[in-house]
Design a protein around this motif. Sequence first.
Motif: not given
Length: 165
Positions: A1-14
């Motif tokens: 298992m790898s500890d991957s950081p949370v991936q935040y999206p570049e664009v959010y809907s309203s």
Amino acid sequence: MSDSPVQYPEVYSSEDIQQIIQIALARQGEDDELTRKQLWEIADELNIDLQTLQVAENQWLQYKNTAQKRQAFDLYRRNQFKQKTIKYSIVNGFLISLNLITTGGISWSLYILLFFGLGLALDWWKTFHSKDEEYERAFQRWSFQNEVKQTFNSIWQKLYNSWQS
């Protein structure tokens, strides 16, 4: 298992933005309130023009006002039903007592109890079933009557004050 950081999206809907802001405001605490100026600043940062914000604010105020009126109407209907239930209980208690005293049992008063009970059950349905057109018509009628009463009281108060002067 790898500890991957949370991936935040570049664009959010309203909708996503609205939910995130609601969560953030809730986490700040209930005592933290925003001023109207701060609302304008947030809208400016989100590239929402002032006219659109004012229209949205007016819609929100109308919705809030209508919700308060509906709450008052529901309370009014519940109080009316409560009064009818008390009257039903008093009248039928008297009739059952009279029936017990005169005949030594419950005979004819049971029919009256059931007949009035049917009317009370229909009133209960009308009071607590608030998802149909009849409820909406009753609310509109009640709202109109309240507006007329307020207008009449306002005019009467002005006439009374001018007469006192």
